[in-house]
Design a protein around this motif. Structure first.
Motif, PDB file in Angstrom:
ATOM      1  N   LEU A  17       6.553  27.120  19.019  1.00 53.36           N
ATOM      2  CA  LEU A  17       7.325  26.720  18.916  1.00 53.36           C
ATOM      3  C   LEU A  17       8.170  26.645  19.821  1.00 53.36           C
ATOM      4  CD1 LEU A  17       6.605  27.470  15.036  1.00 53.36           C
ATOM      5  CD2 LEU A  17       7.986  25.242  16.450  1.00 53.36           C
ATOM      6  N   SER A  18       7.585  27.517  20.676  1.00 55.80           N
ATOM      7  CA  SER A  18       9.152  27.551  22.414  1.00 55.80           C
ATOM      8  C   SER A  18       9.891  28.909  21.176  1.00 55.80           C
ATOM      9  CB  SER A  18       9.622  26.655  22.639  1.00 55.80           C
ATOM     10  OG  SER A  18       9.373  24.744  21.940  1.00 55.80           O
ATOM     11  N   LEU A  19       9.500  29.134  20.865  1.00 47.54           N
ATOM     12  CA  LEU A  19      10.421  30.715  20.644  1.00 47.54           C
ATOM     13  C   LEU A  19      10.699  32.115  20.908  1.00 47.54           C
ATOM     14  CD1 LEU A  19      10.247  30.653  16.174  1.00 47.54           C
ATOM     15  CD2 LEU A  19      12.495  29.144  17.605  1.00 47.54           C
ATOM     16  N   VAL A  20       9.729  31.914  21.676  1.00 50.05           N
ATOM     17  CA  VAL A  20       9.778  33.238  22.485  1.00 50.05           C
ATOM     18  C   VAL A  20      11.002  33.635  22.954  1.00 50.05           C
ATOM     19  CG1 VAL A  20       9.045  34.317  24.527  1.00 50.05           C
ATOM     20  CG2 VAL A  20       7.937  32.780  23.563  1.00 50.05           C
ATOM     21  N   LYS A  21      12.079  32.916  23.698  1.00 47.83           N
ATOM     22  CA  LYS A  21      12.924  33.419  24.227  1.00 47.83           C
ATOM     23  C   LYS A  21      14.964  33.718  22.775  1.00 47.83           C
ATOM     24  CE  LYS A  21      15.748  29.054  24.879  1.00 47.83           C
ATOM     25  NZ  LYS A  21      15.504  28.419  25.508  1.00 47.83           N
ATOM     26  N   TYR A  22      14.405  33.794  21.769  1.00 43.34           N
ATOM     27  CA  TYR A  22      14.764  34.108  20.277  1.00 43.34           C
ATOM     28  C   TYR A  22      14.802  35.631  19.951  1.00 43.34           C
ATOM     29  CZ  TYR A  22      16.641  28.867  21.441  1.00 43.34           C
ATOM     30  OH  TYR A  22      17.174  28.654  21.733  1.00 43.34           O
ATOM     31  N   ALA A  23      13.347  35.659  20.146  1.00 41.43           N
ATOM     32  CA  ALA A  23      12.182  37.002  20.160  1.00 41.43           C
ATOM     33  C   ALA A  23      13.064  38.121  18.983  1.00 41.43           C
ATOM     34  CB  ALA A  23      11.060  36.844  20.095  1.00 41.43           C
ATOM     35  N   ARG A  24      13.573  38.778  19.994  1.00 42.55           N
ATOM     36  CA  ARG A  24      14.612  39.993  19.653  1.00 42.55           C
ATOM     37  C   ARG A  24      16.226  39.535  18.654  1.00 42.55           C
ATOM     38  NH1 ARG A  24      12.916  44.476  21.646  1.00 42.55           N
ATOM     39  NH2 ARG A  24      11.126  43.493  23.465  1.00 42.55           N
ATOM     40  N   LYS A  25      16.541  37.763  18.728  1.00 45.48           N
ATOM     41  CA  LYS A  25      17.429  37.433  17.916  1.00 45.48           C
ATOM     42  C   LYS A  25      17.608  38.187  16.250  1.00 45.48           C
ATOM     43  CE  LYS A  25      19.578  35.138  21.228  1.00 45.48           C
ATOM     44  NZ  LYS A  25      20.773  35.443  21.748  1.00 45.48           N
ATOM     45  N   LEU A  26      18.557  38.230  15.763  1.00 46.06           N
ATOM     46  CA  LEU A  26      18.353  38.155  14.440  1.00 46.06           C
ATOM     47  C   LEU A  26      19.364  36.884  13.815  1.00 46.06           C
ATOM     48  CD1 LEU A  26      21.014  41.665  14.323  1.00 46.06           C
ATOM     49  CD2 LEU A  26      18.654  41.131  13.444  1.00 46.06           C
ATOM     50  N   PRO A  27      19.243  36.731  12.961  1.00 50.36           N
ATOM     51  CA  PRO A  27      19.086  34.875  12.119  1.00 50.36           C
ATOM     52  C   PRO A  27      20.554  34.458  12.331  1.00 50.36           C
ATOM     53  CG  PRO A  27      17.938  36.141  10.667  1.00 50.36           C
ATOM     54  CD  PRO A  27      18.353  37.028  11.930  1.00 50.36           C
ATOM     55  N   TYR A  42      11.425  37.973  15.861  1.00 49.00           N
ATOM     56  CA  TYR A  42       9.593  38.548  15.947  1.00 49.00           C
ATOM     57  C   TYR A  42       9.805  39.185  14.655  1.00 49.00           C
ATOM     58  CZ  TYR A  42       5.459  41.479  17.734  1.00 49.00           C
ATOM     59  OH  TYR A  42       4.684  41.867  17.613  1.00 49.00           O
ATOM     60  N   GLU A  43       9.932  40.202  14.290  1.00 48.83           N
ATOM     61  CA  GLU A  43      10.116  40.832  13.227  1.00 48.83           C
ATOM     62  C   GLU A  43       9.171  39.443  12.082  1.00 48.83           C
ATOM     63  OE1 GLU A  43      12.532  45.472  13.987  1.00 48.83           O
ATOM     64  OE2 GLU A  43      13.374  43.175  12.930  1.00 48.83           O
ATOM     65  N   ASN A  44      10.974  38.330  11.453  1.00 51.23           N
ATOM     66  CA  ASN A  44      10.623  38.233  10.487  1.00 51.23           C
ATOM     67  C   ASN A  44       9.281  37.041  10.095  1.00 51.23           C
ATOM     68  OD1 ASN A  44      12.421  36.866   8.435  1.00 51.23           O
ATOM     69  ND2 ASN A  44      14.154  37.879  10.302  1.00 51.23           N
ATOM     70  N   VAL A  45       8.981  36.341  11.455  1.00 52.52           N
ATOM     71  CA  VAL A  45       7.245  36.263  11.543  1.00 52.52           C
ATOM     72  C   VAL A  45       6.472  37.382  11.514  1.00 52.52           C
ATOM     73  CG1 VAL A  45       5.565  34.647  13.288  1.00 52.52           C
ATOM     74  CG2 VAL A  45       8.248  34.161  13.524  1.00 52.52           C
ATOM     75  N   ALA A  46       6.781  37.810  11.825  1.00 49.40           N
ATOM     76  CA  ALA A  46       5.014  38.896  11.943  1.00 49.40           C
ATOM     77  C   ALA A  46       5.535  39.648  10.745  1.00 49.40           C
ATOM     78  CB  ALA A  46       5.264  40.588  12.703  1.00 49.40           C
ATOM     79  N   PHE A  47       6.439  39.653   9.543  1.00 53.57           N
ATOM     80  CA  PHE A  47       6.352  39.900   7.898  1.00 53.57           C
ATOM     81  C   PHE A  47       5.162  40.037   7.047  1.00 53.57           C
ATOM     82  CE2 PHE A  47       8.012  40.362   3.685  1.00 53.57           C
ATOM     83  CZ  PHE A  47       8.998  41.473   3.629  1.00 53.57           C
ATOM     84  N   PRO A  48       5.343  38.392   7.006  1.00 51.49           N
ATOM     85  CA  PRO A  48       3.913  37.814   5.880  1.00 51.49           C
ATOM     86  C   PRO A  48       2.761  38.315   6.489  1.00 51.49           C
ATOM     87  CG  PRO A  48       4.166  35.661   7.305  1.00 51.49           C
ATOM     88  CD  PRO A  48       5.712  37.158   7.127  1.00 51.49           C
ATOM     89  N   LEU A  49       2.461  38.695   8.166  1.00 53.11           N
ATOM     90  CA  LEU A  49       1.275  39.867   8.380  1.00 53.11           C
ATOM     91  C   LEU A  49       1.049  40.987   7.979  1.00 53.11           C
ATOM     92  CD1 LEU A  49       1.496  37.165  11.822  1.00 53.11           C
ATOM     93  CD2 LEU A  49      -0.302  37.172  10.271  1.00 53.11           C
TER      94      LEU A  49
END
Ligand SMILES: Nc1ncnc2c1ncn2[C@@H]1O[C@H](COP(=O)(O)OP(=O)(O)OP(=O)(O)O)[C@@H](O)[C@H]1O
Ligand SMILES: [Mg+2]
Lengths: 276, 249
Positions: B126-136, B97-104
């Protein structure tokens, strides 16, 4: 060109000698370039510190990383260093029948010398290697490139917060080290060595002046500065792969430790002259 | 939109690009193909201004990347760019989540709440919701790639650079990614540069195709041109034949 037999025999030798000289030259030029890079890096680092905006949240995060998480280790080392100083001090002073001065001996060594130096060395071992490894891995996994591609300056986002945190955390940890160290020395002197508590404290208070505290504080600030500079620079210049990170972290710890001990000598000489 | 003129780049004695020229038209997607080590990723980094060419000029959105004298100037140009790195290059101390929010939050300086809506929208598409809290580190490379894509799309940049958006993705998700690229191309009208080894699938999102070989362009044209060509190097590459003019190094 015609060669005599002697000249022909000399040629490979000359070649080898020239090769050596070339290598020496390359080494000298390489080192000068490296130092140049380090100073240019420092210039940009300092420019990053003074140009707003400063990301305070990141600075606080790093102070927690470098400082807060080192408190326990620093306090532990501090208490034993103080204790050892009391034992050694009492032994030495007893030869002159001057055990009454154990308090000042402990406090002055801690404040003027051992506090800043040992704290800095502890922080380098604990946090310096970590900073270098983190920055190095971010560099080789393209995370730094990703930052730059998003128009975020890695200098401001990664290096500056760590550098500022180092400059703030090292003096604070030094203060803790010294306070805990004096406490450790006091406990040992009074309860183990049987010195009088009143003498320990009163002699210490009358012997330690503000100049001693200043010089310890200045040292700690300079050491924090060196620590932040070297750790960030080594991460910034990290080579590729696991080997690159390995080398960068080792060099980071060795370079900062050496720089700090060498600077310590010169600082001590200057400070004792300035604060007479 | 992107103009590369006579650019050369070497690393030590290894020449990667030789006097390469390339024009990417506004609103179009240009695909760069070519064997491993041809210098495709290097070309993207030159366009981003992360690497400096030995010679030649590069313009992005009408500003010269190569003449930009300071990092601040280059950053002004980079504000128009969204990049998906070959390795995804996610920040490994931040969650998906934070990665996607970073540029914003860090580049556009939006408040967290303002960014939230956009992040969720991207994660959903991109059907990524369930990974939102995971680390890369906790997710597979294919999913990391998708997160990188979401991060690149987040600020709706004018130019998007995709370095192998599909490598490491299974065929179903791979197709989804192509659809997503085509969709966002339509809605945002960005100029795209796609690097890919997925031939001929990548042609569906390409307006133009450029093939790099030995540091230069061997062929440039529409996807149809590529499928009908009799250029032996291109034919060999398209069909993945071992024997032919291209030698695998
Ligand atoms: N920072 C660097 N330092 C030295 N050499 C580099 C660097 N970056 C790339 N190269 C070299 O440049 C060449 C081209 O690399 P590049 O990553 O552009 O290949 P590519 O076309 O993207 O290949 P792939 O399809 O495998 O990703 C490689 O041989 C690589 O060794
Ligand atoms: Mg590549």
């Amino acid at each position: 060109m015609s060669h005599t037999a002697g000249e022909e025999a000399l040629e490979p030798l000359m070649g080898r000698a020239l090769g050596q000289i070339e290598r020496l030259g390359a080494w000298v030029i390489g080192s000068i370039q490296y130092w140049g890079k380090a100073w240019i890096f420092l210039w940009y680092l300092l420019k990053g510190v003074v140009t707003p905006p400063l990301r305070l949240r990141l600075v606080f995060e790093q102070i927690a990383q470098i400082g807060f998480h080192s408190t326990f280790v620093v306090a532990l080392i501090g208490i034993f260093t103080g204790a050892v100083l009391a034992v050694q001090g009492e032994y030495t002073l007893s030869k002159f029948g001057a055990t009454a001065f154990t308090g000042p001996a402990v406090a002055l060594s801690l404040i003027r010398e051992l506090g800043p130096v040992l704290t800095a060395l502890m922080v380098i071992g604990r946090a310096g290697s970590a900073i270098t490894a983190e920055l190095g891995i971010m560099k080789i996994t393209e995370q730094v490139d990703a930052l730059r591609s998003m128009a975020v300056d890695p200098m401001k986002y990664l290096m500056v917060p760590r550098f500022i945190a180092g400059c703030i955390a090292v003096p604070l940890l030094t203060a803790i080290f010294i306070a805990v160290g004096i406490f450790g020395g006091y406990i040992v002197a009074v309860s183990v060595l049987g010195l009088s508590s009143g003498t320990f404290v009163s002699q210490m208070v009358s012997a330690v002046g503000t100049v001693d505290v200043y010089s310890g504080f200045i040292k700690a600030c300079v050491f924090g500065f060196i620590f932040g500079w070297v750790s960030c620079f080594k991460g910034h210049t990290c080579g590729f792969g696991a080997i690159g990170v390995n080398k960068a972290t080792t060099q980071s710890v060795v370079t900062s430790s050496v720089c700090i001990l060498v600077t310590d000598y010169f600082l001590t000489s200057i400070l004792t002259r300035v604060f007479l | 939109m992107i103009s590369v003129r006579g650019v050369s780049k070497s690393f030590g004695s290894q020449v990667v690009l030789r006097r390469l020229s390339l024009e990417v038209e506004e609103g179009k997607t240009t695909t760069i193909v070519g064997p491993s080590g041809a210098g495709k990723s290097v070309l993207l980094k030159l366009i981003m201004g992360i690497l400096q060419p030995d010679e030649g000029e590069i313009d992005v959105c009408g500003y010269s990347v190569t003449d930009a004298s300071s990092e601040a100037d280059r950053n002004a140009i980079r504000e128009n760019l969204g990049v998906l790195f070959q390795s995804a290059a996610l920040f490994d101390s931040l969650t998906v989540y934070e990665n996607v929010a970073f540029p914003l939050t860090e580049c556009k300086m939006l408040h967290r709440d303002e960014a939230h809506e956009r992040v969720i929208e991207l994660l959903e598409s991109l059907s990524l919701v369930k990974y939102a809290r995971k680390l890369p580190q906790e997710i597979s490379i294919g999913i990391r790639k998708r997160v990188g894509l979401a991060r690149a799309l987040a600020v709706e940049p004018k130019v998007l650079l995709f370095d192998e958006p599909n490598t490491g993705l299974d065929p179903l998700v791979g197709q989804e990614v192509y659809d997503l690229i085509a969709e966002s191309q339509q809605s945002q009208g960005f100029t795209g540069v796609v690097i890919s080894h997925e031939l001929p699938e990548v042609f569906q999102v390409s307006d133009r195709v450029v093939m790099l070989l030995r540091g230069n362009i061997v062929m440039e044209g529409t996807p149809e041109d590529f499928q009908n060509t009799d250029n032996p190097e291109v034919v060999q590459f398209l069909h993945g034949r071992v024997d032919g003019p291209i030698r695998i190094q």
